[in-house]
Scaffold this motif. Sequence first.
Motif, PDB file in Angstrom:
ATOM      1  N   SER A  10       2.186   2.914  -0.067  1.00 53.73           N
ATOM      2  CA  SER A  10       2.510   2.301  -1.357  1.00 53.73           C
ATOM      3  C   SER A  10       3.837   1.555  -1.337  1.00 53.73           C
ATOM      4  N   GLN A  11       4.688   1.854  -0.352  1.00 54.36           N
ATOM      5  CA  GLN A  11       6.015   1.239  -0.297  1.00 54.36           C
ATOM      6  C   GLN A  11       6.040  -0.078   0.473  1.00 54.36           C
ATOM      7  N   LEU A  12       4.955  -0.433   1.138  1.00 53.76           N
ATOM      8  CA  LEU A  12       4.938  -1.642   1.963  1.00 53.76           C
ATOM      9  C   LEU A  12       4.994  -2.892   1.093  1.00 53.76           C
ATOM     10  N   ARG A  13       5.863  -3.821   1.457  1.00 55.11           N
ATOM     11  CA  ARG A  13       6.058  -5.051   0.699  1.00 55.11           C
ATOM     12  C   ARG A  13       6.079  -6.252   1.645  1.00 55.11           C
ATOM     13  N   PRO A  14       5.741  -7.443   1.138  1.00 55.69           N
ATOM     14  CA  PRO A  14       5.825  -8.643   1.989  1.00 55.69           C
ATOM     15  C   PRO A  14       7.259  -8.905   2.410  1.00 55.69           C
ATOM     16  N   ILE A  15       7.431  -9.376   3.642  1.00 53.85           N
ATOM     17  CA  ILE A  15       8.779  -9.692   4.107  1.00 53.85           C
ATOM     18  C   ILE A  15       8.889 -11.065   4.731  1.00 53.85           C
ATOM     19  N   ALA A  16       7.764 -11.711   5.038  1.00 55.02           N
ATOM     20  CA  ALA A  16       7.836 -13.011   5.715  1.00 55.02           C
ATOM     21  C   ALA A  16       8.121 -14.115   4.722  1.00 55.02           C
ATOM     22  N   PRO A  17       8.840 -15.165   5.146  1.00 57.19           N
ATOM     23  CA  PRO A  17       9.030 -16.321   4.282  1.00 57.19           C
ATOM     24  C   PRO A  17       7.706 -17.002   4.003  1.00 57.19           C
ATOM     25  N   HIS A  18       7.588 -17.591   2.816  1.00 58.52           N
ATOM     26  CA  HIS A  18       6.353 -18.283   2.459  1.00 58.52           C
ATOM     27  C   HIS A  18       6.138 -19.479   3.370  1.00 58.52           C
ATOM     28  N   SER A  19       4.909 -19.698   3.763  1.00 59.28           N
ATOM     29  CA  SER A  19       4.581 -20.861   4.578  1.00 59.28           C
ATOM     30  C   SER A  19       3.682 -21.796   3.791  1.00 59.28           C
ATOM     31  N   SER A 142       8.114 -12.359  10.534  1.00 58.97           N
ATOM     32  CA  SER A 142       8.356 -11.173   9.726  1.00 58.97           C
ATOM     33  C   SER A 142       8.987 -10.061  10.547  1.00 58.97           C
ATOM     34  N   GLY A 143       8.549  -9.927  11.824  1.00 55.67           N
ATOM     35  CA  GLY A 143       9.138  -8.903  12.679  1.00 55.67           C
ATOM     36  C   GLY A 143      10.611  -9.142  12.917  1.00 55.67           C
ATOM     37  N   ARG A 144      10.972 -10.397  13.231  1.00 53.43           N
ATOM     38  CA  ARG A 144      12.370 -10.712  13.466  1.00 53.43           C
ATOM     39  C   ARG A 144      13.176 -10.562  12.179  1.00 53.43           C
ATOM     40  N   SER A 145      12.572 -10.884  11.041  1.00 49.58           N
ATOM     41  CA  SER A 145      13.261 -10.735   9.770  1.00 49.58           C
ATOM     42  C   SER A 145      13.658  -9.285   9.534  1.00 49.58           C
ATOM     43  N   LEU A 146      12.755  -8.352   9.799  1.00 52.81           N
ATOM     44  CA  LEU A 146      13.068  -6.942   9.608  1.00 52.81           C
ATOM     45  C   LEU A 146      14.125  -6.484  10.606  1.00 52.81           C
ATOM     46  N   GLU A 147      14.036  -6.966  11.840  1.00 51.83           N
ATOM     47  CA  GLU A 147      15.068  -6.643  12.824  1.00 51.83           C
ATOM     48  C   GLU A 147      16.435  -7.111  12.344  1.00 51.83           C
ATOM     49  N   VAL A 190      18.092   5.449  19.189  1.00 46.62           N
ATOM     50  CA  VAL A 190      17.293   4.243  19.406  1.00 46.62           C
ATOM     51  C   VAL A 190      16.322   4.080  18.245  1.00 46.62           C
ATOM     52  N   GLY A 191      15.832   2.867  18.094  1.00 42.48           N
ATOM     53  CA  GLY A 191      14.924   2.652  16.978  1.00 42.48           C
ATOM     54  C   GLY A 191      14.059   1.426  17.149  1.00 42.48           C
ATOM     55  N   ALA A 192      13.060   1.350  16.283  1.00 45.81           N
ATOM     56  CA  ALA A 192      12.141   0.217  16.253  1.00 45.81           C
ATOM     57  C   ALA A 192      12.089  -0.320  14.835  1.00 45.81           C
ATOM     58  N   ALA A 193      12.057  -1.637  14.708  1.00 39.20           N
ATOM     59  CA  ALA A 193      11.894  -2.307  13.417  1.00 39.20           C
ATOM     60  C   ALA A 193      10.654  -3.174  13.519  1.00 39.20           C
ATOM     61  N   GLY A 249       7.144  15.434  14.495  1.00 33.68           N
ATOM     62  CA  GLY A 249       8.537  15.504  14.898  1.00 33.68           C
ATOM     63  C   GLY A 249       8.843  14.768  16.187  1.00 33.68           C
ATOM     64  N   GLU A 250       7.936  13.888  16.612  1.00 32.72           N
ATOM     65  CA  GLU A 250       8.164  13.142  17.846  1.00 32.72           C
ATOM     66  C   GLU A 250       9.088  11.951  17.625  1.00 32.72           C
ATOM     67  N   ILE A 251       9.215  11.514  16.385  1.00 29.44           N
ATOM     68  CA  ILE A 251      10.271  10.580  15.990  1.00 29.44           C
ATOM     69  C   ILE A 251      11.025  11.236  14.842  1.00 29.44           C
ATOM     70  N   ASP A 252      12.282  10.874  14.685  1.00 29.65           N
ATOM     71  CA  ASP A 252      13.143  11.601  13.753  1.00 29.65           C
ATOM     72  C   ASP A 252      13.155  11.029  12.344  1.00 29.65           C
ATOM     73  N   GLY A 253      12.700   9.800  12.197  1.00 31.30           N
ATOM     74  CA  GLY A 253      12.683   9.207  10.869  1.00 31.30           C
ATOM     75  C   GLY A 253      11.737   8.030  10.810  1.00 31.30           C
ATOM     76  N   LEU A 254      11.086   7.862   9.654  1.00 30.66           N
ATOM     77  CA  LEU A 254      10.183   6.737   9.417  1.00 30.66           C
ATOM     78  C   LEU A 254      10.505   6.190   8.033  1.00 30.66           C
ATOM     79  N   TYR A 255      10.762   4.885   7.948  1.00 25.84           N
ATOM     80  CA  TYR A 255      11.266   4.300   6.708  1.00 25.84           C
ATOM     81  C   TYR A 255      10.616   2.938   6.452  1.00 25.84           C
ATOM     82  N   THR A 256      10.691   2.504   5.194  1.00 28.43           N
ATOM     83  CA  THR A 256      10.424   1.117   4.835  1.00 28.43           C
ATOM     84  C   THR A 256      11.738   0.533   4.318  1.00 28.43           C
ATOM     85  N   MET A 257      11.721  -0.746   3.975  1.00 31.87           N
ATOM     86  CA  MET A 257      12.940  -1.360   3.449  1.00 31.87           C
ATOM     87  C   MET A 257      13.376  -0.710   2.138  1.00 31.87           C
TER      88      MET A 257
END
Length: 278
Positions: A10-19, A142-147, A190-193, A249-257
Amino acid sequence: MLQSFDDLLSQLRPIAPHSRVLDTSLEEGVESFAEAIRKIPEVTIDQLAELIRKHPNWVPFLALCAGLTLEQLKNALQIHFGTAGWYRLAQRQARELITFLDQEYGLTAAVVADRTRVWTLAHVLKERLLWSRQRGVRSTASGRSLEDIVEGVLRHLGFQYEMRTMFRGRTETAPCDFAIPAGGSQAQIVGAAKGFDSTGSKLSDAVREVERMAQVRRPTQYVYVIVDGVGWRRRQSDLKRLWALFERGEIDGLYTMSHLDDFKADIEAASRRLSIIS
């Protein structure tokens, strides 16, 4: 803090610039649509609503005026109306649909601007150049934007960090989008975006990358993952794999913006435990 998979979804939102990329499957009918728009005495919400009520198949053309691709339109409608079915929305909730597009994307102003613009060869070439560039970059934008957003958080907190690097775990290495204080054997956090507004195999690739991080990490290393973008909504099986890593518990945190404050607090706490900061 995320409490469940449904909460994450429910927390997922658009992040890419409009094309402004025209889907080739929508080319038929463009001329009729343009002529109808030209004949409207005044561009208003009511006039546009009446237009799509009579011609529901013209909704994507209006979306293009507002800078939305067909996929972005569907994702936006799914979030706001709970359905991506623009044809039925146009038939049953035409005014609500136009009002939404106007409030969120400035539809009426965009239509006014487009129908009064005198197009020159320069305009055409600029639009084609924009289209050709976006074909190549929209899958990564969108991936680079979140990074970039995550990097801004790390910079604001004053951490030493390295972006888009490799880190060494127990005996092997794995890619990561950020490492604190640096990559390689120095990595302690370490982390992933992973942000996607479109779907495809790249989401599965992103999950495999996170799984690899969880697999090679040392017990003393922390792994955090930030995801967002409506592309995940259509790849829920991949998103569930990430949620399962978090639950086990294999990763320590999972988040959205929407949960960046939690992310900040967690990496600060981990940094203190690791004596990265005092």
